[in-house]
Design an enzyme around this catalytic site. Structure first.
Site, PDB file in Angstrom:
ATOM      1  N   SER A   1       0.858  -1.177   0.000  1.00  0.00           N
ATOM      2  CA  SER A   1       0.000   0.000   0.000  1.00  0.00           C
ATOM      3  C   SER A   1       0.894   1.226   0.000  1.00  0.00           C
ATOM      4  O   SER A   1       1.768   1.355   0.859  1.00  0.00           O
ATOM      5  CB  SER A   1      -0.905  -0.010   1.229  1.00  0.00           C
ATOM      6  N   GLU A   2       0.694   2.136  -0.958  1.00  0.00           N
ATOM      7  CA  GLU A   2       1.644   3.235  -1.168  1.00  0.00           C
ATOM      8  C   GLU A   2       1.758   4.149   0.048  1.00  0.00           C
ATOM      9  O   GLU A   2       2.746   4.848   0.204  1.00  0.00           O
ATOM     10  CB  GLU A   2       1.232   4.056  -2.392  1.00  0.00           C
ATOM     11  N   ASN A   3       0.747   4.144   0.915  1.00  0.00           N
ATOM     12  CA  ASN A   3       0.814   5.000   2.092  1.00  0.00           C
ATOM     13  C   ASN A   3       1.618   4.372   3.231  1.00  0.00           C
ATOM     14  O   ASN A   3       1.657   4.925   4.333  1.00  0.00           O
ATOM     15  CB  ASN A   3      -0.594   5.377   2.582  1.00  0.00           C
TER      16      ASN A   3
END
Lengths: 237, 218
Positions: free
Chosen positions: B45-47
């Site tokens: 997840s990019e976050n």
């Protein structure tokens, strides 16, 4: 030198004291991804203080009635520098009417520009945005047969970050995906303000577990009344 | 013709054991539901998370645990958390094996447009430009044509592009296609009940058809 406690005390009473010297037209970094890990107490204090014409560097711009969306509603923001600004009707209105300037930056480039700002690297090459409108006016250079864009560092007058735990000397620990942009922003503010859910005396946090070393943090306080609003409450049955 | 679930199921067939995978918002998120449980894969997840788990039960909801779509999630055992610069370092550095994302248009050169429609609300590119500029293997989930019936597999993208020459494979509601390095969409499979002729008519860009094109099985 090596008396019992040599650590520097960064504690301020609250968000108002933490931003007593902030003025109109300041450039701010505000941590968070969506509404997760945003400096809720600092945003409330900015609203109360009423400083205007702010440039806000933040991955997102909140929603209409929470986060940076609150500062947009009071027209305190002159310019947003973000990667994604959906889900905000007031934002859209101000953008289309020309009241608000917006600079959209690929998320990884935004993160790295902030990291570079804190690390003393004025510019770097990245592949993100090559051949797109993001590349307009930027130097392009080829390395090993692939094209890269020159991107510059970002720094701010004030960085406002939110952590889970912090100690009185500014060491910070984040929780879950609320970490996101906070650690880089903490390094890139001339003045970095940290608000934490739990403020503890020095020595209580395990040095092995510190995410942001206190050297980057100038002022710290224990926040209150965290709402931690959820944007998309998805549940498995 | 495939619905959204069908597209997600077909893309899940492309997943291999041991992959680190970034899933975009929309149909790509659904792919996670159809990855065979015999495979060991890790979702990024990019976050700032490796090891996305299923949505939480009501009692497990945690505002400090969300995915890139801002949905509440859980973490798998063995997960790792990190900050955004680290997240994009692993993306740009080529450590993510497979990126699955949606598109509004793809060109026969492999250019992708999925972030901006001029004149309408501009929400921003988020992490899409970083992902498409760096990923080794990009699969696009998309509708073959717009609601008005015009092709979205084009000679050149008409919308502002997100990245150049990056798409490797497309799974649409009509077909599975490769984007060849020298340009052109090579037809690999037809969706159930869809003819080669229909795919030809729905593809504006150069379509390459070699031999019999099988109907997809999954």
């Amino acid at each position: 030198m090596f008396k019992e406690n040599t650590m520097i005390n960064k504690v301020v009473f609250g968000a108002e004291e933490a931003m007593h010297d902030i003025t109109d037209t300041a450039t701010l970094m505000l941590g968070g991804f969506g509404l997760s890990g945003i400096p809720e107490n600092c945003i409330q204090a900015l609203l109360r203080k009423g400083v205007k014409e702010l440039t806000c560097i933040s991955n997102n711009a909140g929603v209409d009635d929470f986060g940076i969306g609150l500062l947009l509603k009071t027209r305190q923001v002159k310019k947003m520098i973000s990667s994604y600004v959906g889900e905000n009707a007031e934002f859209e209105r101000q953008l289309l009417s020309g009241e608000l300037e917006v600079e959209l930056i690929p998320q990884g480039t935004l993160a790295e520009r902030i990291r570079a700002g804190g690390a003393g690297i004025p510019a770097f090459y990245t592949p993100a945005g090559v051949g797109t409108e993001v590349a307009e006016g930027k130097e392009v250079r080829e390395y090993d047969g692939k094209l890269y864009l020159l991107e510059q560092w970002l720094r701010a007058d004030f960085a406002m970050v939110k952590a889970w735990k912090g100690d009185t000397s500014g060491n910070l620990i984040y929780r879950g995906t609320a970490r996101n942009f906070n650690p880089m922003m903490a390094t890139a503010g001339k003045i970095t303000i940290a608000e934490v859910e739990e403020l503890v005396p020095v020595g209580e946090l395990d040095p092995n577990h510190i995410h942001t070393p206190g050297i980057y943090v100038h002022r710290i306080f224990q926040g209150s009344n965290y709402e931690k609003r959820i944007e998309q409450r998805t549940i498995s049955k | 013709m495939l619905d959204k679930i069908g597209i997600a199921k077909r893309i899940a067939e492309e997943v291999r054991d041991g992959m680190y995978i970034n899933l975009g918002i929309g149909i790509p998120t659904l792919v996670a539901n159809y990855i065979p449980s015999t495979l060991n894969v890790v979702l990024q997840s990019e976050n700032g998370l490796l090891g996305i788990g299923p949505f939480p039960k009501e009692s497990e909801v945690d505002p400090d645990l969300i995915n890139a779509g801002k949905q509440t999630i859980t973490m798998m055992p063995g997960s790792a958390l990190f900050h955004s610069a680290e997240s994009f370092a692993m993306i740009r550095g080529g450590h993510v094996d497979l990126t699955i994302l949606g598109a509004m248009e793809v060109s026969e050169e492999g250019d992708i447009a999925n972030w901006k429609v001029p004149g309408k609300m501009v929400k921003g590119m988020g992490g899409a430009m970083d992902l498409v500029a760096s990923a080794k293997n990009i699969i696009v989930a998309m509708q073959h044509c717009s609601k008005e019936g015009s092709s979205k597999l084009l000679k050149k993208c008409s919308l502002p592009i997100t990245g150049i020459r990056c798409v490797k494979k497309i799974v649409s509601d009509l077909a599975v296609l490769d984007v060849l390095p020298q340009g052109g969409f090579r037809l690999l499979e037809r969706a159930p009940g869809v003819s080669v002729e229909e795919i030809k008519n729905a593809t504006e860009g150069k379509l390459i058809i070699e031999g019999e094109i099988p109907e997809m099985i999954f």
